[in-house]
Design an enzyme around this catalytic site. Structure first.
Site, PDB file in Angstrom:
ATOM      1  N   ASP A  13     -28.154  13.995  16.518  1.00 10.95           N
ATOM      2  CA  ASP A  13     -29.079  14.562  17.506  1.00 10.95           C
ATOM      3  C   ASP A  13     -30.115  15.497  16.878  1.00 10.95           C
ATOM      4  OD1 ASP A  13     -27.618  13.192  19.418  1.00 10.95           O
ATOM      5  OD2 ASP A  13     -26.295  14.897  19.784  1.00 10.95           O
ATOM      6  N   LYS A  16     -34.028  12.326  15.383  1.00  9.58           N
ATOM      7  CA  LYS A  16     -34.415  11.144  14.598  1.00  9.58           C
ATOM      8  C   LYS A  16     -35.360  10.235  15.397  1.00  9.58           C
ATOM      9  CE  LYS A  16     -29.990  10.229  14.259  1.00  9.58           C
ATOM     10  NZ  LYS A  16     -29.398  11.467  14.774  1.00  9.58           N
ATOM     11  N   GLY A  40     -28.002   8.138  20.836  1.00 10.11           N
ATOM     12  CA  GLY A  40     -29.005   8.309  21.891  1.00 10.11           C
ATOM     13  C   GLY A  40     -30.229   8.925  21.239  1.00 10.11           C
ATOM     14  N   HIS A  41     -31.275   8.129  21.080  1.00  9.60           N
ATOM     15  CA  HIS A  41     -32.459   8.588  20.354  1.00  9.60           C
ATOM     16  C   HIS A  41     -33.619   8.752  21.342  1.00  9.60           C
ATOM     17  CE1 HIS A  41     -30.757   6.843  16.333  1.00  9.60           C
ATOM     18  NE2 HIS A  41     -29.985   7.751  16.887  1.00  9.60           N
ATOM     19  N   GLN A 222     -26.307   8.903  14.298  1.00 14.50           N
ATOM     20  CA  GLN A 222     -25.389  10.026  14.019  1.00 14.50           C
ATOM     21  C   GLN A 222     -25.971  10.896  12.889  1.00 14.50           C
ATOM     22  OE1 GLN A 222     -23.487   6.626  14.304  1.00 14.50           O
ATOM     23  NE2 GLN A 222     -23.927   7.178  16.393  1.00 14.50           N
ATOM     24  N   GLY A 302     -24.566  13.217  28.137  1.00 15.41           N
ATOM     25  CA  GLY A 302     -24.968  14.359  28.965  1.00 15.41           C
ATOM     26  C   GLY A 302     -24.156  15.621  28.689  1.00 15.41           C
TER      27      GLY A 302
HETATM   28  P1  GDP Z   1     -31.553  11.918  17.833  1.00 12.61           P
HETATM   29  O1  GDP Z   1     -30.238  11.385  18.277  1.00 12.61           O
HETATM   30  O2  GDP Z   1     -31.505  12.442  16.423  1.00 12.61           O
HETATM   31  O3  GDP Z   1     -32.687  10.946  18.010  1.00 12.61           O
HETATM   32  O4  GDP Z   1     -31.866  13.182  18.747  1.00 12.61           O
HETATM   33  P2  GDP Z   1     -31.708  13.262  20.351  1.00 12.61           P
HETATM   34  O5  GDP Z   1     -32.808  12.512  20.963  1.00 12.61           O
HETATM   35  O6  GDP Z   1     -30.316  12.934  20.738  1.00 12.61           O
HETATM   36  O7  GDP Z   1     -31.858  14.819  20.553  1.00 12.61           O
HETATM   37  C1  GDP Z   1     -33.005  15.510  20.175  1.00 12.61           C
HETATM   38  C2  GDP Z   1     -33.584  16.182  21.400  1.00 12.61           C
HETATM   39  O8  GDP Z   1     -34.601  17.071  20.990  1.00 12.61           O
HETATM   40  C3  GDP Z   1     -34.259  15.222  22.359  1.00 12.61           C
HETATM   41  O9  GDP Z   1     -34.146  15.737  23.663  1.00 12.61           O
HETATM   42  C4  GDP Z   1     -35.726  15.242  21.907  1.00 12.61           C
HETATM   43  O10 GDP Z   1     -36.612  14.907  22.965  1.00 12.61           O
HETATM   44  C5  GDP Z   1     -35.864  16.665  21.526  1.00 12.61           C
HETATM   45  N1  GDP Z   1     -36.820  16.976  20.452  1.00 12.61           N
HETATM   46  C6  GDP Z   1     -37.085  16.276  19.316  1.00 12.61           C
HETATM   47  N2  GDP Z   1     -37.941  16.985  18.529  1.00 12.61           N
HETATM   48  C7  GDP Z   1     -38.195  18.138  19.186  1.00 12.61           C
HETATM   49  C8  GDP Z   1     -38.970  19.293  18.874  1.00 12.61           C
HETATM   50  O11 GDP Z   1     -39.578  19.412  17.814  1.00 12.61           O
HETATM   51  N3  GDP Z   1     -38.996  20.295  19.809  1.00 12.61           N
HETATM   52  C9  GDP Z   1     -38.298  20.216  20.968  1.00 12.61           C
HETATM   53  N4  GDP Z   1     -38.357  21.255  21.789  1.00 12.61           N
HETATM   54  N5  GDP Z   1     -37.559  19.147  21.287  1.00 12.61           N
HETATM   55  C10 GDP Z   1     -37.495  18.138  20.401  1.00 12.61           C
HETATM   56  P1  IMO Z   2     -27.167  10.154  17.491  1.00 17.45           P
HETATM   57  O1  IMO Z   2     -27.552   8.865  16.776  1.00 17.45           O
HETATM   58  C1  IMO Z   2     -24.175  13.243  18.071  1.00 17.45           C
HETATM   59  C2  IMO Z   2     -19.976  11.997  17.841  1.00 17.45           C
HETATM   60  C3  IMO Z   2     -19.163  12.098  19.118  1.00 17.45           C
HETATM   61  C4  IMO Z   2     -17.800  12.405  18.533  1.00 17.45           C
HETATM   62  C5  IMO Z   2     -17.778  11.554  17.262  1.00 17.45           C
HETATM   63  C6  IMO Z   2     -17.058  10.209  17.419  1.00 17.45           C
HETATM   64  O2  IMO Z   2     -27.760  10.267  18.845  1.00 17.45           O
HETATM   65  O3  IMO Z   2     -27.415  11.329  16.611  1.00 17.45           O
HETATM   66  P2  IMO Z   2     -17.766   7.932  18.596  1.00 17.45           P
HETATM   67  O4  IMO Z   2     -18.119   7.621  20.016  1.00 17.45           O
HETATM   68  O5  IMO Z   2     -18.831   7.617  17.606  1.00 17.45           O
HETATM   69  O6  IMO Z   2     -16.434   7.359  18.188  1.00 17.45           O
HETATM   70  O7  IMO Z   2     -17.553   9.539  18.570  1.00 17.45           O
HETATM   71  O8  IMO Z   2     -19.125  11.333  16.905  1.00 17.45           O
HETATM   72  N1  IMO Z   2     -21.231  11.202  17.945  1.00 17.45           N
HETATM   73  C7  IMO Z   2     -22.456  11.740  17.995  1.00 17.45           C
HETATM   74  N2  IMO Z   2     -22.838  13.034  18.057  1.00 17.45           N
HETATM   75  N3  IMO Z   2     -25.093  12.267  18.013  1.00 17.45           N
HETATM   76  C8  IMO Z   2     -24.726  10.971  17.940  1.00 17.45           C
HETATM   77  O9  IMO Z   2     -25.592   9.970  17.751  1.00 17.45           O
HETATM   78  C9  IMO Z   2     -23.337  10.666  17.964  1.00 17.45           C
HETATM   79  N4  IMO Z   2     -22.635   9.515  17.925  1.00 17.45           N
HETATM   80  C10 IMO Z   2     -21.342   9.855  17.896  1.00 17.45           C
HETATM   81  O10 IMO Z   2     -19.647  13.117  19.943  1.00 17.45           O
HETATM   82  O11 IMO Z   2     -17.738  13.744  18.143  1.00 17.45           O
HETATM   83 MG    MG Z   3     -28.902  11.613  19.869  1.00 18.55          MG
END
Ligand code: GDP
Ligand code: IMO
Ligand code: MG
Length: 429
Positions: A13, A16, A40-41, A222, A302
């Site tokens: 998270d 990416k 979840g990207h 991840q 969530g």
């Molecule tokens: P990922 O799994 O690495 O793609 O990251 P996620 O999408 O799960 O979580 C990143 C969160 O930060 C998302 O809600 C993005 O919309 C948000 N986000 C990404 N870059 C920025 C930033 O520079 N500033 C803020 N405030 N939010 C960001």
């Molecule tokens: P992105 O790509 C954050 C975590 C879960 C749990 C562990 C194992 O959005 O960064 P799983 O369902 O993979 O067997 O769960 O890994 N986890 C993540 N945490 N971002 C993710 O993906 C994750 N994918 C799995 O919360 O701790």
């Molecule tokens: Mg994510």
């Protein structure tokens, strides 16, 4: 030398999706190599806001082929829904899935839940998407691959025995309800028919782009510390999210690499269980979790994310196990307004200072962070796009992270939207 790795540097998270959506302007292929719909990207641009679980984050560019590689595990219903969403939203990129990606079957989702329940207070905190059990079957040579969905006759020779065994496990070991073998077989036929246009030999798509000198982005899921081998085992995911997973998960060779960029959040987060040395108390965590335009809640489940200060010990380890040569720092804007900011520069373990990241989770759980405290900054970094707009304190913070990690920041992300990006030097040449 056209393959660029862009991967999560801490516990996932890191942003990416946002970063790859930005960088994909200069790439013709964006490819996922590991994980599944546990990811979840989030991508925000003029097309809207999207949370991609399987479809790679380049899909908002018309010139991109978005490849789900053989190393990914795929829930076909999730992929089909996501492709539908992509088409309905008018997203212009093409999507392909490897014929060798493994299928997350309905019994994998059931087993994920039952195993977490069995673990009770020692649960991993998985995303519950069946990802772990699907990889278990891949390694145990009981998996079903996407390509097999195209041949129901052959599948009918393998599937009944696999399901019989799964139902024994579900009912006798876990005391759960058996799955319906006939319904699952019908489902696999539908999946095959609906997925057919998207199934491809992904190594050919990625390989010919590389051979032709086109830029390819290898999209991490991840983060390094959730990697099956290099992460905080057993509190990890079930695949190799680090750079090594890119070779096996897509079928490419090491000479293709032109750069390895780690995506770091300006602080740390973690979802699920497991050690997290810099974790903040709930009051400070709440402040950071709710700051900025989008709060820290899982894009897949969530769940509220656990929050901590930037951990440079873990970060340095992540640089090493990935061979990172640059980084992107995201969500800098979320730290606006803090009088001072802490960076963890070492741990205290059993009364001794160490700057080595312990491999054992039990030891990491005992580590106390040793912080360096640096002043915050006045003014807002939200949405800034030019270096001269960066407050002095924010610049100092980034420079300190660069010093501690030994790599330069190519880009700072200052908001969730594509254009809220400050590029210091190109990540893709
Ligand atoms: P990922 O799994 O690495 O793609 O990251 P996620 O999408 O799960 O979580 C990143 C969160 O930060 C998302 O809600 C993005 O919309 C948000 N986000 C990404 N870059 C920025 C930033 O520079 N500033 C803020 N405030 N939010 C960001
Ligand atoms: P992105 O790509 C954050 C975590 C879960 C749990 C562990 C194992 O959005 O960064 P799983 O369902 O993979 O067997 O769960 O890994 N986890 C993540 N945490 N971002 C993710 O993906 C994750 N994918 C799995 O919360 O701790
Ligand atoms: Mg994510």
């Amino acid at each position: 030398m056209p393959a660029y790795a862009v991967l999560g540097a801490h516990w996932g998270d890191e942003g990416k999706g946002k970063v790859i959506d930005y960088l994909a302007e200069n790439a013709t292929v964006v490819a996922r190599y590991s994980g599944g719909n546990n990811a979840g990207h989030t991508v925000m641009n003029d097309y809207g806001t999207f949370s991609f679980h399987l479809v790679p984050s380049g899909v908002c560019w018309p010139h991109t082929q978005n490849v789900i590689g053989n190393g990914v595990v795929v829930d076909p219903d999730v992929l089909l829904d996501e492709i539908k969403m992509v088409r309905n939203a008018g997203l212009p990129g093409n999507v392909f899935v490897s014929d060798r990606a493994h299928v997350i079957m309905p019994y994998h989702v059931v087993l994920d839940r039952l195993e977490e329940e069995r673990r009770g207070k020692d649960a991993i905190g998985t995303t519950g998407r069946g990802v772990g059990p699907a990889y278990v079957d891949k390694v145990g040579r009981q998996g079903i691959r996407i390509g097999e969905l195209l041949d129901p006759e052959d599948l009918s020779l393998r599937l009944p025995d696999i399901i019989r065994f799964k139902n024994e496990t579900i009912t006798k070991l876990y005391g759960g309800e058996p799955v319906d073998a006939d319904a699952i077989f019908e489902q696999t036929k539908r999946w095959g028919a609906e997925l057919k246009p998207y199934i491809a030999r992904s190594e050919d798509i990625v390989g010919s782009a590389i051979d032709g000198g086109e830029n390819v982005i290898l999209e991490g899921a991840q983060g390094a510390l959730l990697d099956l081998d290099h992460g905080t085992y057993p509190f990890v995911t079930s695949s190799n999210s680090t750079v090594g997973g890119m070779l096996t998960g897509l079928g490419i060779g090491p000479r293709a690499f032109a750069g390895v960029t780690g995506v770091f959040k300006a602080y740390c987060t973690r979802v699920g269980a497991g050690p997290f040395p810099t974790e903040l108390n709930e009051k400070d965590a709440h402040t950071i979790r709710n700051a900025g335009p989008v709060g820290e809640f899982g894009a897949t489940t969530g769940r509220p994310r656990r929050i901590g200060w930037f951990d440079a010990v873990a970060g340095k380890y992540s640089v090493r196990v990935n061979g990172m040569d640059s980084m992107v720092v995201t969500r800098l804007d979320v730290l606006d307004g803090w009088e001072s900011i802490k960076i963890c520069v070492a741990y205290e373990l059993n009364g001794v200072r160490t700057d080595r990241f312990p491999i054992e989770s039990v030891l990491l759980g005992r580590c106390k962070p040793i912080y360096e405290e640096i002043p915050g900054w006045d003014g807002s970094t939200a949405g800034i796009t030019r270096p001269e707009q960066l407050p002095v304190g924010a610049k100092r913070y980034i420079n300190r992270l660069e010093e501690l990690l030994g790599i330069q920041a190519n880009m700072i992300s200052t908001g969730p939207r594509r254009n809220e990006s400050l590029e210091l030097r190109p990540s893709i040449k």
